[in-house]
Design a protein around this motif. Structure first.
Motif, PDB file in Angstrom:
ATOM      1  N   PHE A  92       0.840  -1.210   0.000  1.00 55.50           N
ATOM      2  CA  PHE A  92       0.000   0.000   0.000  1.00 55.50           C
ATOM      3  C   PHE A  92       0.876   1.261   0.000  1.00 55.50           C
ATOM      4  N   VAL A  93       1.910   1.240   0.861  1.00 57.04           N
ATOM      5  CA  VAL A  93       2.791   2.423   0.965  1.00 57.04           C
ATOM      6  C   VAL A  93       3.504   2.662  -0.366  1.00 57.04           C
ATOM      7  N   ILE A  94       4.075   1.581  -0.933  1.00 59.24           N
ATOM      8  CA  ILE A  94       4.843   1.733  -2.186  1.00 59.24           C
ATOM      9  C   ILE A  94       3.945   2.265  -3.300  1.00 59.24           C
ATOM     10  N   VAL A  95       2.794   1.642  -3.478  1.00 59.85           N
ATOM     11  CA  VAL A  95       1.920   2.035  -4.602  1.00 59.85           C
ATOM     12  C   VAL A  95       1.368   3.439  -4.384  1.00 59.85           C
ATOM     13  N   SER A  96       1.037   3.744  -3.133  1.00 58.12           N
ATOM     14  CA  SER A  96       0.446   5.053  -2.869  1.00 58.12           C
ATOM     15  C   SER A  96       1.395   6.163  -3.307  1.00 58.12           C
ATOM     16  N   PHE A  97       2.675   6.056  -2.902  1.00 55.46           N
ATOM     17  CA  PHE A  97       3.628   7.111  -3.259  1.00 55.46           C
ATOM     18  C   PHE A  97       4.026   7.040  -4.731  1.00 55.46           C
ATOM     19  N   ALA A  98       4.243   5.801  -5.217  1.00 58.30           N
ATOM     20  CA  ALA A  98       4.691   5.667  -6.606  1.00 58.30           C
ATOM     21  C   ALA A  98       3.621   6.150  -7.577  1.00 58.30           C
ATOM     22  N   SER A  99       2.366   5.814  -7.298  1.00 59.33           N
ATOM     23  CA  SER A  99       1.305   6.220  -8.231  1.00 59.33           C
ATOM     24  C   SER A  99       1.128   7.743  -8.206  1.00 59.33           C
ATOM     25  N   SER A 100       1.252   8.336  -7.021  1.00 56.47           N
ATOM     26  CA  SER A 100       1.097   9.791  -6.940  1.00 56.47           C
ATOM     27  C   SER A 100       2.241  10.496  -7.648  1.00 56.47           C
ATOM     28  N   LEU A 101       3.451   9.956  -7.460  1.00 58.28           N
ATOM     29  CA  LEU A 101       4.618  10.560  -8.122  1.00 58.28           C
ATOM     30  C   LEU A 101       4.512  10.409  -9.642  1.00 58.28           C
ATOM     31  N   GLY A 102       4.106   9.230 -10.070  1.00 56.01           N
ATOM     32  CA  GLY A 102       3.939   8.991 -11.511  1.00 56.01           C
ATOM     33  C   GLY A 102       2.871   9.900 -12.079  1.00 56.01           C
ATOM     34  N   ALA A 103       1.773  10.050 -11.320  1.00 51.64           N
ATOM     35  CA  ALA A 103       0.687  10.926 -11.781  1.00 51.64           C
ATOM     36  C   ALA A 103       1.194  12.354 -11.908  1.00 51.64           C
ATOM     37  N   LEU A 104       1.993  12.767 -10.927  1.00 49.23           N
ATOM     38  CA  LEU A 104       2.524  14.135 -10.954  1.00 49.23           C
ATOM     39  C   LEU A 104       3.411  14.342 -12.188  1.00 49.23           C
ATOM     40  N   GLN A 174      -2.842  11.940  -4.101  1.00 52.07           N
ATOM     41  CA  GLN A 174      -2.403  10.937  -3.132  1.00 52.07           C
ATOM     42  C   GLN A 174      -3.557  10.557  -2.191  1.00 52.07           C
ATOM     43  N   ILE A 175      -4.250  11.584  -1.704  1.00 50.33           N
ATOM     44  CA  ILE A 175      -5.357  11.297  -0.768  1.00 50.33           C
ATOM     45  C   ILE A 175      -6.489  10.568  -1.505  1.00 50.33           C
ATOM     46  N   GLY A 176      -6.831  11.106  -2.708  1.00 50.70           N
ATOM     47  CA  GLY A 176      -7.979  10.559  -3.438  1.00 50.70           C
ATOM     48  C   GLY A 176      -7.778   9.115  -3.881  1.00 50.70           C
TER      49      GLY A 176
END
Ligand code: FAD
Length: 721
Positions: A92-104, A174-176
């Motif tokens: 959960f931690v890895i995907v949460s940050f990685a997906s937000s960073l990738g989205a950014l 990230q929150i959403g």
């Protein structure tokens, strides 16, 4: 420079896309990022994590960031893999940050590569979306993120094209994405039990996501209600209301508001503290145009020999000119009178209005009697007053303003006009033509700074030809008075220059009337320009109190006050069913100097400042048959269009009756008719209005399909042979 920058951007895109494609091929991601492949390699992947937890975690994080940044298909498979490989917590931690960073990163790429081009191309049409995103972007984005059925890459791409800030985008993303991430990572931990990705999002779970997605919008709505309640919290609302609508001020804005209210059978009270008709009738448009008419005739008398008249002499009788000005006001006054509005169903009260609570207005009659009326809605249309700058000595010596100039009994021999805006220019020219020695002082490097230099230059030349001593780039520093007379000291660079005068007319702008009638007590906010702050529906801090006209801005014209009045009246009376945003997309105006300067839409200066690409088509009125016959062959029609298209972005007309000529372009812009339509419309010969058609013809000639015409020429040559 811009072209080089654009080229570099596209080189960057090509390199990134090629690198991503190579990566995709090299790791055979197309094969790996499938549900079956993931299931098959689950044990091997887990073993890899057990052997090298940190290295594998970091590598997975990197792959996830790249995959989402370049929008590879298969992000959901990667999320399942995170659960399968790292378990619920770390996955959960890895995907949460990685997906937000990738989205950014995807968001920034879209912004860097596409936003300028898209905004320049569709700027005007995107304006409402931009405004909506700037205001409520957080809520919209949160909704999109909370419902994991909206394609991830599309949200990134579209958001990058809007004005939402990158930091806000990252945090909201990230929150959403937390709930969706949690569901998918958890599903990854149960990979063995799943038959297909479709098993993850059951209809019930999907329904929950949709409800969750609606939550931000619901929250926004509730926050709105709470905020509105808070604004009204310290006031007690009457149980019933005496009126549906109370309108403060009977100028252009107030009169039209009251008229519309009464027309739809609301109980409306209009309160005027001074004279019916407001500025336009009594101190503005009407007297100034009447004065300009006499001034024009004075000029025509002087130049009558140009048209073959001899022995034409005329002496200006200033008191007769002013008597006519007042007669014109008297003739028009019935249009705005108490009697007329009473007959239309409006209750008109004469007295000073003061807003006491958001629902009550106290009226003090001229004899001092007071009474209070309650009302469901209030429209403030209190207008503006001439601004007198704090120039040392000016207060002591005194000056004329647009309020007092109409009381002049004799023509000032030497008149100083302070200000090079529309009012200053119109009055400087009028008084010069009537015989005053006029010095016009403007601090800026040129007069009529709102218009393009080519338009302002023609007016400046005309003012000078009328004998106005035009002092641009001159700052008024003090006013002195002695036994010898009055003088204004102006500064030009380091040099000071005295100007002797008999009267000084201050025309440097008009301040909205915002004090003395309750705004302070209610805490109604003002903008930095000191107008009443309103939203797009013309509501003030209190949603049932509206403001229109000069007091609200952003324009100070009679027709814009009347335009806003419609929105305020309809929103105030029917807003609970449907509200309308004031539409300022096509606003025309005219400065009634000779030549007149009329404009709608963008000027060249504005287009450049906004970075809006445009083409210019110009037609010189010196070439127009009717203008030549009339002896008014000067000026131009300038049309700005979208490059390569006949879509009109803006028009400036300088010349005789420019204000009237502009109407055709105002209609065209309002109803999205291009220059081809104007060209295809018959214009009576010989009229000044033909100038509009000839301008369209100039545009057509410049856009003639040259290649095609060459072939047509060949065809004709073939026919001849
Ligand atoms: C010299 C000059 C020339 C102009 N020429 C043009 C032109 O050619 N074309 C154009 O479009 N515009 C022109 N204008 C601008 C135009 O006059 C104004 O934009 C227009 O009058 C604004 O209308 P309004 O309803 O906002 O305010 P106003 O017409 O100023 O009306 C406001 C009214 O509210 C009343 N009032 C204020 N407070 C209270 C209170 N507490 N209680 C009761 N009554 C109150 C005032 O007495 C006033 O009558 C000109 C202005 C000037 C000065």
């Amino acid at each position: 420079m811009m072209a080089a920058l654009r080229k570099t951007r596209w080189i960057v895109v090509a390199v990134v896309v090629l690198a991503a494609f190579a990566l995709y091929q090299h790791f055979d991601l197309g094969h790996l990022l499938t549900f079956d492949s993931l299931k098959a390699s689950r044990d091997a992947l887990s073993a890899q994590v057990d052997a090298h937890p940190l290295r594998t975690g970091l590598a997975f994080f990197g792959i996830y960031v790249v995959a989402t940044a370049v929008s590879f298909p298969g992000a959901s498979i990667l999320t399942l893999a995170a659960g399968a490989m790292f378990g619920l917590g770390w996955g959960f931690v890895i995907v949460s940050f990685a997906s937000s960073l990738g989205a950014l990163l995807a968001f920034l790429a879209a912004r860097y590569l596409l936003r300028d081009a898209i905004q320049a191309r569709f700027g005007k049409r995107l304006a409402p979306i931009n405004e909506g995103m700037a205001r409520d972007g957080t809520f919209y984005l949160l909704t999109l993120r909370l419902v994991p059925v909206f394609p991830f890459w599309l949200v990134n791409l579209l958001s990058g094209l809007t004005p939402i800030g990158a930091a806000r985008y990252y945090i909201v993303s990230q929150i959403g994405m937390l709930p969706g991430t949690l569901v998918y990572v958890n599903a990854g931990t149960q990979l063995g039990a799943l038959q297909s990705p479709g098993d993850i999002l059951s209809p019930a779970l999907l329904g929950s996501f949709v409800l969750l997605g609606l939550f931000p919008l619901l929250a926004k709505w509730l926050v709105g209600i709470v905020q509105r309640r808070k604004v009204y919290a310290r006031w007690s609302r009457p149980a019933r209301f005496d009126r549906n609508l109370i309108v403060i001020g009977a100028g252009a804005g107030g009169l039209v508001t009251a008229y519309i209210g009464a027309a739809v059978k609301a109980k409306v009270t209009l309160i005027e503290g001074h004279v019916m008709g407001g500025d336009c009738l009594n101190y503005g448009c009407v007297p100034s145009k009447a004065l300009l008419r006499s001034a024009k005739l004075a000029k025509q008398v002087r130049t009558a020999s140009d048209l073959g008249m001899t022995d034409v002499v005329g002496r200006v009788d200033f008191s007769a000119v002013m008597a006519r000005v007042h007669e014109v006001i008297r003739t028009i006054a019935p249009h705005d009178s108490v009697e007329r509005y009473t007959s239309l169903g409006v209750e008109v009260l004469q007295g000073h209005a003061r807003i006491v609570t958001p629902w009550s207005v106290e009226i003090t009659a001229q004899n001092g009697a007071r009474h209070t009326l309650t009302t469901r809605s209030i429209v403030i249309a209190a207008g503006a007053t001439p601004f007198v700058p704090p120039i040392p000595g000016l207060k002591e010596v005194g000056c004329l303003t647009s309020d007092t100039v109409w009381g002049l009994k004799s023509l000032p021999r030497r008149l100083v006009v302070l200000g090079g805006g529309p009012i200053g220019c119109e009055l400087a020219q009028a008084f010069a033509r009537l015989g005053s020695e006029v010095s016009q002082v403007e601090m800026a490097p040129r007069i009529m700074s709102r218009e393009d230099p080519d338009a302002a230059d023609l007016v400046a030349a005309s003012l000078r030809a009328d004998g106005v001593r035009l002092l641009v780039g001159h700052q008024a520093v003090r006013v002195e008075s002695s036994a010898q007379g009055k003088r204004l000291i102006v500064k030009h660079g380091e040099r000071e220059l005295p100007i002797e005068f008999d009267e000084l007319l201050c025309a440097v702008g008009r301040s909205p009337r915002v004090s003395g009638y309750g705004l302070e007590e209610l805490g109604i906010a003002l903008t930095p320009r000191k107008t009443i702050e309103t939203n797009a529906w013309l509501q003030t801090l209190y949603p049932n109190i509206y403001a229109v006209g000069d007091v609200a801005g952003p324009f100070q014209f009679t027709h814009t006050a009347a335009h806003q009045a419609w929105y305020a009246a309809v929103n105030a009376l029917f807003g609970r069913f449907k509200r309308f945003k004031a539409d300022y997309s096509v606003i025309p105006w005219t400065t009634f100097t000779d030549p007149e300067v009329a404009r709608v839409g963008l000027s060249e200066d504005e287009a450049k400042a906004a970075g809006t690409p445009y083409e210019v088509t110009r037609y010189g009125i010196d070439d127009l048959d009717r203008a030549i016959a009339d002896g008014t062959a000067h000026g131009f029609v300038k049309v700005l269009t979208v490059p390569g298209k006949d879509t009109i972005l803006g028009v400036t007309i300088v010349g005789e009756h420019a204000g009237d000529l502009l109407a055709e372009y105002v209609l065209a812009m309002k109803h999205k008719l291009g220059l081809n339509k104007i060209l295809g419309t018959i214009h009576t010969y010989p009229t000044l209005a033909e100038a509009n058609k000839y301008a369209a013809g100039e545009w057509k000639r410049a856009h003639a399909p040259q290649k095609l015409l060459e072939w047509v020429g060949r065809y004709h040559a073939w026919e001849r042979n």
